[in-house]
Design an enzyme around this catalytic site. Structure first.
Site: not given
Ligand SMILES: [Zn+2]
Lengths: 137, 304
Positions: B51-52, B80, B101, B129
């Site tokens: 959603r973000t 990796k 994020r 946030h």
């Protein structure tokens, strides 16, 4: 080494009694080739008892480490048997690679190339905060 | 160059400016339709949050810009073993601005130290946030017409809820704001926040039931009470209905009340509440798109 008369070197005075070994180790003095004297429980008018470290060479000392461990320490730089400079320490505003963040969720735990940086947020409480995750120490 | 890592990176006047721009973008969307043409937003989601991520991508696409990025760490070079800072150095060559994020707290700060383009924190673990908080501030201002002189009720898991913590910090910068915290004793707001409120002389109270305080609220900010936060099942079962908003409870509230939720909700707001004009949690989602448009625009302006 005559511990009373250093010709050229550094005297760390007014160390809180009992903490000289900790300071000795934190500054890495054990790896120095020159002589170093640890003098413990010296009578002091201001402090009752204090410790003193005498280093028989003019080395570079990390004043941030020293200021963080004990801001009351006086650093005397000795030249030609005399005190050339007297430095009074303070809690450093910013610490780089002196202490480590203890927050297991902090990015510094996985990103090993990052410097461990803290800034002073509360001088009275000697509180530092990690610049990444804000965890306090 | 400016980044947005923490909501307190922004002065109150800057927040006002962002909210003004976002309001204008809602009112005159066509004027902004081409405003970011030729620019690229990188969405680096080292931890999934559909959603973000969609909200950021929608914001950039609405302004005629483009997006690239990854939706989880296993589809990125991190899998990796590449360091975060190397990923950022690389990706900042491909885009003009980055929304990231990351599961680790402080990761956006580390990213900002080596990035050639602005970094927007789209969530770093349980830490910050800020675009959710901007969304909340925008919703409150649009619904109430102001950000000062309000009584804000916060309900549910106030201990682990990062959005609640940021909202308290952000709202405590405005004059005459009161907080009413509604939670079980084990999920109260952390002490550092109540200490901050006391130090700033901001009025707040902590209660366990919402019924008695509902009439005095301007905003009711609901959050999810998760089963795993409780020490035992019996406490969870006993308490879970206490923190569910129903039309019956809502009858006790003023007509000016607005109900907000950061979403996704599970069952803490009955779906029967959705049709109540006081429920604004889906408006909140829409506001999130526009406030991110405003933020991207401002941060890119600073670069020019
Ligand atoms: Zn940290």
């Amino acid at each position: 080494m005559n511990i009373d008369s250093i010709r050229r070197g550094i005297v760390l005075d007014h160390i809180e009694a009992g903490r000289s070994m900790e300071i000795y180790q934190a500054l890495g003095l054990e790896s120095l080739p020159c002589s170093v004297a640890i003098i413990r429980n010296v009578k002091s008018q201001a402090m009752g008892k204090k410790d003193i470290l005498k280093i028989d060479d003019d080395i570079d000392i990390d004043l941030d480490v020293l200021g963080y461990l004990d801001p009351g320490i006086t650093v005397n730089i000795i030249e030609d048997g005399r005190i050339r400079e007297k430095k009074h320490l303070a809690l450093p505003e910013r610490l780089t690679n002196v202490i480590r963040c203890r927050n297991p969720r902090c990015i510094t735990t996985t990103e090993s190339s990052l410097d461990q940086v803290f800034r002073l947020v509360n001088p009275a409480g000697r509180v530092y905060r990690c610049v990444y995750c804000d965890a306090e120490r | 160059m400016r980044h947005l890592i923490d909501i307190t990176d922004l002065e109150l006047t800057e927040i006002d400016g962002l909210l003004d721009l976002a309001d204008d973008m809602i009112a005159h969307r066509e004027r902004y339709a081409d405003s970011q043409r030729g620019r690229i937003l990188g969405t680096l989601f080292f931890e999934p949050s559909t959603r973000t991520r969609l909200s950021f991508e929608s914001a950039m696409l609405t302004m005629g810009g483009n997006v690239l990025g990854f939706a989880s760490a296993d589809s990125s070079s991190t899998a990796k073993g590449e360091s975060l800072q190397d990923t950022i150095r690389t990706v900042s060559c491909y885009c003009d601005i980055i929304a990231m994020r990351h599961p680790k707290e402080g990761a956006p700060v580390a990213a900002s130290l080596c990035s050639d383009v602005p970094i927007i924190n789209a969530g770093d673990g349980g830490h910050n946030h800020p675009t959710q908080t901007l969304t909340d501030l925008m919703t409150i201002r649009r619904e109430m017409g102001r950000l000062d002189s309000l009584t804000i009720g916060l309900c549910g898991d106030l201990k682990f809820g990062r959005t609640v913590h940021s909202l308290i910090s952000a709202m405590s910068r405005y004059p005459n704001v009161r907080f009413v915290m509604i939670s079980p004793p084990e999920l109260r707001v952390p002490e550092y926040l109540t200490e901050m409120l006391r130090a700033k002389n901001i009025e707040f109270c902590e209660v366990e039931q919402m019924e008695s305080v509902l009439p005095e609220l301007d905003i009711l900010y609901m959050t999810r009470v998760q089963r795993e936060r409780f020490f035992n099942e019996a406490d969870y079962v006993r308490l879970k209905d206490t923190y569910v908003l129903t039309p019956e409870k809502l009858r006790l509230a003023d007509s000016r009340l607005r109900v907000m939720h950061p979403l996704p909700r599970v069952n803490e707001i009955s779906s029967k509440v959705d049709s109540d004009p006081r429920a604004v949690y889906f408006t909140q989602v829409r506001n999130g798109r526009y406030v991110r448009m405003a933020l991207i625009t401002r941060l890119l302006e600073v670069c020019e």
